[in-house]
Design a protein around this motif. Structure first.
Motif, PDB file in Angstrom:
ATOM      1  N   GLU A   1       0.869  -1.178   0.000  1.00  0.00           N
ATOM      2  CA  GLU A   1       0.000   0.000   0.000  1.00  0.00           C
ATOM      3  C   GLU A   1       0.904   1.226   0.000  1.00  0.00           C
ATOM      4  O   GLU A   1       1.718   1.404   0.911  1.00  0.00           O
ATOM      5  N   PRO A   2       0.826   2.088  -1.019  1.00  0.00           N
ATOM      6  CA  PRO A   2       1.827   3.163  -1.174  1.00  0.00           C
ATOM      7  C   PRO A   2       1.961   4.087   0.022  1.00  0.00           C
ATOM      8  O   PRO A   2       3.071   4.466   0.394  1.00  0.00           O
ATOM      9  N   GLU A   3       0.857   4.471   0.644  1.00  0.00           N
ATOM     10  CA  GLU A   3       0.946   5.405   1.762  1.00  0.00           C
ATOM     11  C   GLU A   3       1.610   4.759   2.978  1.00  0.00           C
ATOM     12  O   GLU A   3       2.416   5.386   3.671  1.00  0.00           O
ATOM     13  N   ALA A   4       1.299   3.490   3.212  1.00  0.00           N
ATOM     14  CA  ALA A   4       1.950   2.788   4.321  1.00  0.00           C
ATOM     15  C   ALA A   4       3.446   2.649   4.057  1.00  0.00           C
ATOM     16  O   ALA A   4       4.275   2.827   4.971  1.00  0.00           O
ATOM     17  N   ALA A   5       3.814   2.338   2.803  1.00  0.00           N
ATOM     18  CA  ALA A   5       5.233   2.240   2.456  1.00  0.00           C
ATOM     19  C   ALA A   5       5.931   3.577   2.662  1.00  0.00           C
ATOM     20  O   ALA A   5       7.049   3.637   3.194  1.00  0.00           O
ATOM     21  N   ARG A   6       5.279   4.648   2.247  1.00  0.00           N
ATOM     22  CA  ARG A   6       5.887   5.973   2.411  1.00  0.00           C
ATOM     23  C   ARG A   6       6.138   6.282   3.883  1.00  0.00           C
ATOM     24  O   ARG A   6       7.209   6.768   4.259  1.00  0.00           O
ATOM     25  N   ALA A   7       5.160   5.976   4.736  1.00  0.00           N
ATOM     26  CA  ALA A   7       5.286   6.310   6.154  1.00  0.00           C
ATOM     27  C   ALA A   7       6.440   5.550   6.805  1.00  0.00           C
ATOM     28  O   ALA A   7       7.234   6.127   7.565  1.00  0.00           O
ATOM     29  N   VAL A   8       6.536   4.246   6.526  1.00  0.00           N
ATOM     30  CA  VAL A   8       7.609   3.439   7.120  1.00  0.00           C
ATOM     31  C   VAL A   8       8.971   3.915   6.624  1.00  0.00           C
ATOM     32  O   VAL A   8       9.916   4.090   7.410  1.00  0.00           O
ATOM     33  N   ASN A   9       9.093   4.143   5.328  1.00  0.00           N
ATOM     34  CA  ASN A   9      10.383   4.543   4.770  1.00  0.00           C
ATOM     35  C   ASN A   9      10.779   5.949   5.196  1.00  0.00           C
ATOM     36  O   ASN A   9      11.964   6.219   5.437  1.00  0.00           O
ATOM     37  N   GLU A  10       9.814   6.843   5.285  1.00  0.00           N
ATOM     38  CA  GLU A  10      10.148   8.202   5.713  1.00  0.00           C
ATOM     39  C   GLU A  10      10.643   8.208   7.157  1.00  0.00           C
ATOM     40  O   GLU A  10      11.588   8.930   7.497  1.00  0.00           O
ATOM     41  N   ALA A  11      10.015   7.393   8.004  1.00  0.00           N
ATOM     42  CA  ALA A  11      10.475   7.311   9.397  1.00  0.00           C
ATOM     43  C   ALA A  11      11.929   6.836   9.457  1.00  0.00           C
ATOM     44  O   ALA A  11      12.745   7.372  10.223  1.00  0.00           O
ATOM     45  N   ALA A  12      12.274   5.831   8.648  1.00  0.00           N
ATOM     46  CA  ALA A  12      13.664   5.346   8.615  1.00  0.00           C
ATOM     47  C   ALA A  12      14.597   6.420   8.069  1.00  0.00           C
ATOM     48  O   ALA A  12      15.703   6.636   8.599  1.00  0.00           O
ATOM     49  N   ASN A  13      14.183   7.091   7.007  1.00  0.00           N
ATOM     50  CA  ASN A  13      15.026   8.130   6.416  1.00  0.00           C
ATOM     51  C   ASN A  13      15.270   9.275   7.390  1.00  0.00           C
ATOM     52  O   ASN A  13      16.383   9.827   7.449  1.00  0.00           O
ATOM     53  N   LEU A  14      14.253   9.639   8.154  1.00  0.00           N
ATOM     54  CA  LEU A  14      14.430  10.729   9.120  1.00  0.00           C
ATOM     55  C   LEU A  14      15.428  10.335  10.209  1.00  0.00           C
ATOM     56  O   LEU A  14      16.254  11.155  10.634  1.00  0.00           O
ATOM     57  N   ARG A  15      15.384   9.094  10.649  1.00  0.00           N
ATOM     58  CA  ARG A  15      16.366   8.647  11.639  1.00  0.00           C
ATOM     59  C   ARG A  15      17.773   8.661  11.061  1.00  0.00           C
ATOM     60  O   ARG A  15      18.737   9.062  11.740  1.00  0.00           O
ATOM     61  N   LEU A  16      17.914   8.220   9.800  1.00  0.00           N
ATOM     62  CA  LEU A  16      19.235   8.237   9.172  1.00  0.00           C
ATOM     63  C   LEU A  16      19.704   9.667   8.921  1.00  0.00           C
ATOM     64  O   LEU A  16      20.896   9.969   9.089  1.00  0.00           O
ATOM     65  N   LEU A  17      18.802  10.546   8.550  1.00  0.00           N
ATOM     66  CA  LEU A  17      19.167  11.951   8.366  1.00  0.00           C
ATOM     67  C   LEU A  17      19.696  12.529   9.675  1.00  0.00           C
ATOM     68  O   LEU A  17      20.736  13.217   9.703  1.00  0.00           O
ATOM     69  N   ASP A  18      19.005  12.263  10.772  1.00  0.00           N
ATOM     70  CA  ASP A  18      19.460  12.751  12.082  1.00  0.00           C
ATOM     71  C   ASP A  18      20.826  12.162  12.438  1.00  0.00           C
ATOM     72  O   ASP A  18      21.686  12.857  12.986  1.00  0.00           O
ATOM     73  N   LEU A  19      21.017  10.872  12.141  1.00  0.00           N
ATOM     74  CA  LEU A  19      22.306  10.234  12.445  1.00  0.00           C
ATOM     75  C   LEU A  19      23.442  10.905  11.709  1.00  0.00           C
ATOM     76  O   LEU A  19      24.464  11.255  12.321  1.00  0.00           O
ATOM     77  N   PHE A  20      23.297  11.109  10.404  1.00  0.00           N
ATOM     78  CA  PHE A  20      24.394  11.673   9.629  1.00  0.00           C
ATOM     79  C   PHE A  20      24.624  13.144   9.988  1.00  0.00           C
ATOM     80  O   PHE A  20      25.768  13.608   9.958  1.00  0.00           O
ATOM     81  N   ALA A  21      23.563  13.845  10.339  1.00  0.00           N
ATOM     82  CA  ALA A  21      23.733  15.224  10.813  1.00  0.00           C
ATOM     83  C   ALA A  21      24.557  15.238  12.102  1.00  0.00           C
ATOM     84  O   ALA A  21      25.440  16.090  12.293  1.00  0.00           O
ATOM     85  N   GLU A  22      24.294  14.293  12.980  1.00  0.00           N
ATOM     86  CA  GLU A  22      25.037  14.185  14.236  1.00  0.00           C
ATOM     87  C   GLU A  22      26.497  13.840  13.999  1.00  0.00           C
ATOM     88  O   GLU A  22      27.406  14.406  14.629  1.00  0.00           O
ATOM     89  N   LEU A  23      26.754  12.937  13.038  1.00  0.00           N
ATOM     90  CA  LEU A  23      28.122  12.496  12.802  1.00  0.00           C
ATOM     91  C   LEU A  23      28.989  13.604  12.225  1.00  0.00           C
ATOM     92  O   LEU A  23      30.215  13.565  12.349  1.00  0.00           O
ATOM     93  N   SER A  24      28.379  14.570  11.570  1.00  0.00           N
ATOM     94  CA  SER A  24      29.183  15.648  10.980  1.00  0.00           C
ATOM     95  C   SER A  24      29.789  16.535  12.038  1.00  0.00           C
ATOM     96  O   SER A  24      30.697  17.311  11.753  1.00  0.00           O
TER      97      SER A  24
END
Length: 304
Positions: free
Chosen positions: A281-304
């Motif tokens: 289901e596209p909206e469910a896929a978007r929600a799960v993937n966006e949550a993962a991407n936001l965590r990875l974005l925060d991680l890489f921002a922290e590592l810089s």
């Protein structure tokens, strides 16, 4: 670390929270959907050259950059991003590759989403690729013959599967046994990973199909790693080292294949053979993937 959203398909355009967070952090969006269909799954050298030129319109930031690039069908853009990072920050570096597949087949000379590792490992400035988390049959004794096994003899690749296809405690390739993460345990693996990285610079590439289904929804069969494990591994690898760049793929999107009817048929046929037939289901896929991407974005921002 600044961010770039590279729009090759529609998956990231719907992730409005990711876009907002990226732009607030000084990131940017590079439109390239016109190249996406011709790039998807595999590409001609010319289309990759066109993407290289498009990337030049967004010169590298003074600080390192994490690029979100949509579906794992585009993982063969990673060598262009490594090339960009090494040119800006220098080498030698180690590439950390999180994936449910080894992406080491010999076909298409690195222009296929399943064949880019050999090209990346032999690039100037790259000391070695370390592939982490594979569960697919591609590393089994039979299927591994399709892989660029010379990388092992050249000491350009280390492979740590999550689980062995035959259920054993190690993947045996070219006379060497590589213990699986499941057999040694996550904590022991992190110690081993730390010891395996001999360079002060690290580039990280994450295909979210390495993750269990509750943490990502992808166009490919998925592995068993948790997002917490991937984040812990990146943290451990970056301790005392410099992350010079990163990319993230593995967002589910409805496939579109370009470059003419013959290429469309070949790509569609390959997808039917290699990828799951079910459509999430596209909206469910978007929600799960966006949550993962936001965590990875925060991680890489922290590592810089």
């Amino acid at each position: 670390m600044r961010s770039m959203i590279l729009q090759l398909d529609g998956s990231l355009e719907r992730q409005t929270e990711l876009q907002r967070a990226a732009l607030q952090g000084g990131g940017r969006i590079l439109a390239a959907r016109d190249l996406g269909p011709a790039l998807r799954l595999w590409s001609t050298a010319q289309t990759l050259a066109d993407l290289r030129q498009r990337l030049k319109t967004c010169p590298p930031e003074p600080q390192a950059e994490v690029v979100f690039a949509g579906s794992g069908d585009f993982h063969h853009v990673t060598p262009l991003l490594i090339e960009r990072a090494v040119a800006a920050y220098g080498g030698p570096i180690t590439v950390l590759h999180f994936d449910n597949h080894p992406d080491w087949v010999r076909q298409a000379q690195g222009r296929h989403c399943g064949s880019w590792v050999g090209r990346a490992a032999r690039m100037e400035g790259v000391a070695r690729v370390i592939t982490i988390g594979v569960c697919s049959p591609d590393v089994g004794r039979g299927r591994a013959r399709q892989g660029d096994l010379a990388l092992l003899a050249e000491d350009k690749l280390e492979l740590y599967a999550w689980a062995a296809p035959d259920g054993g405690e190690a993947v045996v390739l070219e006379g060497r046994a590589w213990p699986t993460i499941a057999s040694m345990g996550e904590a022991t693996f992190l110690d081993r990973l730390d010891a395996a990285i001999t360079t002060s610079g690290v580039y990280v590439t994450v295909d979210k199909d390495v993750l269990r289904p509750q943490d990502a929804v992808t166009n490919w069969d998925q592995g068993q790693a948790s997002l917490d494990f991937v984040i812990a591994a990146i943290r451990r690898a970056s301790a005392g080292r410099r992350v010079i760049g990163a990319d993230v793929v593995g967002d589910w999107s409805q496939a579109a294949y370009g470059a003419g009817p013959a290429a469309w048929l070949l790509k569609r046929g390959e997808a039917l053979l290699d990828q799951p037939w079910g459509r999430p289901e596209p909206e469910a896929a978007r929600a799960v993937n966006e949550a993962a991407n936001l965590r990875l974005l925060d991680l890489f921002a922290e590592l810089s």
